[in-house]
Design a protein around this motif. Structure first.
Motif, PDB file in Angstrom:
ATOM      1  N   SER A 126      21.318  51.478 136.395  1.00  0.00           N
ATOM      2  CA  SER A 126      21.905  52.294 136.795  1.00  0.00           C
ATOM      3  C   SER A 126      23.629  52.349 137.463  1.00  0.00           C
ATOM      4  O   SER A 126      24.187  52.840 137.270  1.00  0.00           O
ATOM      5  N   THR A 127      23.639  50.861 137.946  1.00  0.00           N
ATOM      6  CA  THR A 127      24.850  50.676 138.587  1.00  0.00           C
ATOM      7  C   THR A 127      25.909  50.659 137.516  1.00  0.00           C
ATOM      8  O   THR A 127      26.815  50.830 137.710  1.00  0.00           O
ATOM      9  N   PHE A 128      25.337  49.847 136.552  1.00  0.00           N
ATOM     10  CA  PHE A 128      25.779  49.238 135.446  1.00  0.00           C
ATOM     11  C   PHE A 128      26.526  50.626 134.455  1.00  0.00           C
ATOM     12  O   PHE A 128      27.519  51.407 134.309  1.00  0.00           O
ATOM     13  N   TRP A 129      25.809  51.630 134.240  1.00  0.00           N
ATOM     14  CA  TRP A 129      26.002  52.995 134.437  1.00  0.00           C
ATOM     15  C   TRP A 129      27.268  53.591 134.819  1.00  0.00           C
ATOM     16  O   TRP A 129      27.642  54.244 134.350  1.00  0.00           O
ATOM     17  N   THR A 130      26.684  53.446 135.832  1.00  0.00           N
ATOM     18  CA  THR A 130      27.720  54.270 136.825  1.00  0.00           C
ATOM     19  C   THR A 130      29.668  53.805 136.675  1.00  0.00           C
ATOM     20  O   THR A 130      30.066  54.149 136.903  1.00  0.00           O
ATOM     21  N   GLY A 131      29.498  52.436 136.397  1.00  0.00           N
ATOM     22  CA  GLY A 131      30.666  52.178 135.887  1.00  0.00           C
ATOM     23  C   GLY A 131      31.032  52.210 134.785  1.00  0.00           C
ATOM     24  O   GLY A 131      32.183  51.285 134.421  1.00  0.00           O
ATOM     25  N   PHE A 132      30.209  52.318 133.851  1.00  0.00           N
ATOM     26  CA  PHE A 132      30.705  52.238 132.320  1.00  0.00           C
ATOM     27  C   PHE A 132      32.378  53.127 131.821  1.00  0.00           C
ATOM     28  O   PHE A 132      32.478  52.337 131.262  1.00  0.00           O
ATOM     29  N   PRO A 133      32.097  54.077 132.261  1.00  0.00           N
ATOM     30  CA  PRO A 133      33.011  55.231 132.114  1.00  0.00           C
ATOM     31  C   PRO A 133      34.656  54.030 132.386  1.00  0.00           C
ATOM     32  O   PRO A 133      35.799  54.488 131.623  1.00  0.00           O
ATOM     33  N   ILE A 134      34.663  52.779 133.422  1.00  0.00           N
ATOM     34  CA  ILE A 134      35.584  52.212 133.763  1.00  0.00           C
ATOM     35  C   ILE A 134      35.602  50.912 132.414  1.00  0.00           C
ATOM     36  O   ILE A 134      36.791  50.115 132.331  1.00  0.00           O
ATOM     37  N   LEU A 135      34.678  50.353 132.987  1.00  0.00           N
ATOM     38  CA  LEU A 135      33.909  49.031 131.788  1.00  0.00           C
ATOM     39  C   LEU A 135      33.643  49.158 130.902  1.00  0.00           C
ATOM     40  O   LEU A 135      34.431  47.473 130.620  1.00  0.00           O
ATOM     41  N   SER A 136      34.256  49.908 130.074  1.00  0.00           N
ATOM     42  CA  SER A 136      33.868  49.811 128.954  1.00  0.00           C
ATOM     43  C   SER A 136      34.978  49.786 128.106  1.00  0.00           C
ATOM     44  O   SER A 136      35.710  49.682 127.007  1.00  0.00           O
ATOM     45  N   ASN A 137      36.219  49.771 128.684  1.00  0.00           N
ATOM     46  CA  ASN A 137      37.803  49.401 128.482  1.00  0.00           C
ATOM     47  C   ASN A 137      38.213  49.077 128.999  1.00  0.00           C
ATOM     48  O   ASN A 137      38.773  48.940 130.545  1.00  0.00           O
ATOM     49  N   PRO A 138      38.458  47.487 129.146  1.00  0.00           N
ATOM     50  CA  PRO A 138      38.856  46.289 129.935  1.00  0.00           C
ATOM     51  C   PRO A 138      40.807  47.000 130.555  1.00  0.00           C
ATOM     52  O   PRO A 138      41.321  46.232 130.681  1.00  0.00           O
ATOM     53  N   PHE A 139      40.666  47.295 128.842  1.00  0.00           N
ATOM     54  CA  PHE A 139      43.017  47.154 128.210  1.00  0.00           C
ATOM     55  C   PHE A 139      42.790  48.073 129.706  1.00  0.00           C
ATOM     56  O   PHE A 139      44.607  48.734 129.927  1.00  0.00           O
ATOM     57  N   GLY A 140      42.358  49.052 130.764  1.00  0.00           N
ATOM     58  CA  GLY A 140      42.347  49.912 131.236  1.00  0.00           C
ATOM     59  C   GLY A 140      42.268  49.459 133.110  1.00  0.00           C
ATOM     60  O   GLY A 140      42.436  50.466 133.804  1.00  0.00           O
ATOM     61  N   ILE A 141      42.679  47.908 133.093  1.00  0.00           N
ATOM     62  CA  ILE A 141      42.970  47.746 134.256  1.00  0.00           C
ATOM     63  C   ILE A 141      43.493  48.206 135.325  1.00  0.00           C
ATOM     64  O   ILE A 141      43.264  48.752 136.619  1.00  0.00           O
ATOM     65  N   ASN A 142      44.637  48.623 134.956  1.00  0.00           N
ATOM     66  CA  ASN A 142      45.140  48.698 136.001  1.00  0.00           C
ATOM     67  C   ASN A 142      46.040  50.899 135.985  1.00  0.00           C
ATOM     68  O   ASN A 142      46.754  50.919 136.366  1.00  0.00           O
ATOM     69  N   GLY A 143      44.803  50.815 135.353  1.00  0.00           N
ATOM     70  CA  GLY A 143      44.592  52.217 135.654  1.00  0.00           C
ATOM     71  C   GLY A 143      44.513  53.444 136.677  1.00  0.00           C
ATOM     72  O   GLY A 143      43.525  52.591 137.364  1.00  0.00           O
ATOM     73  N   ALA A 144      43.876  55.080 136.047  1.00  0.00           N
ATOM     74  CA  ALA A 144      43.258  55.375 137.299  1.00  0.00           C
ATOM     75  C   ALA A 144      42.734  56.677 136.044  1.00  0.00           C
ATOM     76  O   ALA A 144      42.881  57.620 136.072  1.00  0.00           O
TER      77      ALA A 144
END
Length: 282
Positions: A126-144
């Protein structure tokens, strides 16, 4: 920064978490103020005192902000206070609370459903799923990245109807500070990085870890793993764990929040005496 100046009791600094603003602390802040404490609840850099709708419309100030920058921001504020405070953080704010504890900035610390520091790799599904929208795109590391209302309902509002969850979203939710999430997850797994702390520090003021058993973001497995990481070092520094039944990630605002706020403040006031003594001896 929000504050209500009182006297005779230690000030309390409240650290909000990812996706939220200081407004998420309205309930506990009012309760602590009624108990005679000065309450300071600064926003993260880029959030500050802005309304959630404004941050959503103009999220550029959140881009590239990292854990160390946020911790430094809170350290500057805390060092400007006339005395060391009790520091309480929720979610990623609970991780920041542990970083501030590692810097020796408070007389008692509480992590409410806290993120884990480096070296605590526990990651329930459930924790992994919480962060999936962010973690699924490593190129967005500096995004918001903005969290969807449906995902917020899963992560924060799983005790609410969708309409109730959406109302909180409109009032309080802001885009994710993506770098913080990537730094936290990477360090938790690797044991190194921006969220490193000295688990065996002997002069750390008392620390309480609180979780709720219906939390999708920081379920009890994470809270227990954090507490165990500290206690198994053999350090004499006080670290305690408390789990509340029927509670979601919204421990600070879910119906019945008063029970947890009372427990946390009673614990902090009692254990702050130890932290004050250690501060005087340091």
């Amino acid at each position: 920064m929000n504050a209500n100046t009182t006297s005779g009791k230690a000030p309390i600094v409240l650290v909000h978490g990812l996706w939220m603003t200081p407004k998420s602390w309205d309930t506990w802040a009012e309760y602590f103020e009624a108990r005679g404490h000065q309450v300071i609840r600064p926003g993260w850099p880029g959030i500050d005192d802005r309304e959630a709708a404004d941050v959503r419309s103009n999220p550029e100030a959140l881009e590239g902000v990292g854990l160390t920058q946020i911790a430094d921001h809170y350290e500057r504020i805390i060092r400007s206070l006339p005395e060391k405070p009790i520091i309480i953080g929720h979610s990623f704010g609970g991780l920041l609370t542990q970083l501030l504890a590692d810097r020796g900035l408070g007389i008692a610390y509480v992590g409410v459903a806290p993120g884990q520091p480096a070296g605590v790799p526990t990651l329930p599904l459930s924790t992994f799923w919480t962060g999936f929208p962010i973690l699924s795109n490593p190129f967005g590391i500096n995004g918001a990245k903005q969290l969807s209302k449906s995902h917020f309902h899963f992560t924060f509002g799983n005790d609410l109807t969708r309409a109730e969850s959406d109302a909180i979203y409109d009032e309080q939710v802001v885009p994710s500070v993506n770098r913080v999430f990537f730094e936290g997850v990477a360090a938790a797994v690797s044991g190194k990085g921006a969220s490193e702390v000295d688990f065996g520090r002997t002069d750390r003021a008392p620390l309480l870890i609180v979780t709720g058993d219906r939390d999708h973001v920081v379920p009890p497995a994470i809270g227990k793993a954090i507490a165990k990481k500290y206690t198994k070092t053999g350090s004499p520094a006080i670290v305690e764990y408390r789990e509340f039944a029927g509670r979601t990630h919204r421990l600070v605002s879910q119906d019945g929040w008063e029970e947890i706020a009372e427990y946390v403040l009673d614990w902090a006031e009692t254990h702050a005496v130890v932290g004050q003594l250690e501060s005087q001896l340091a």
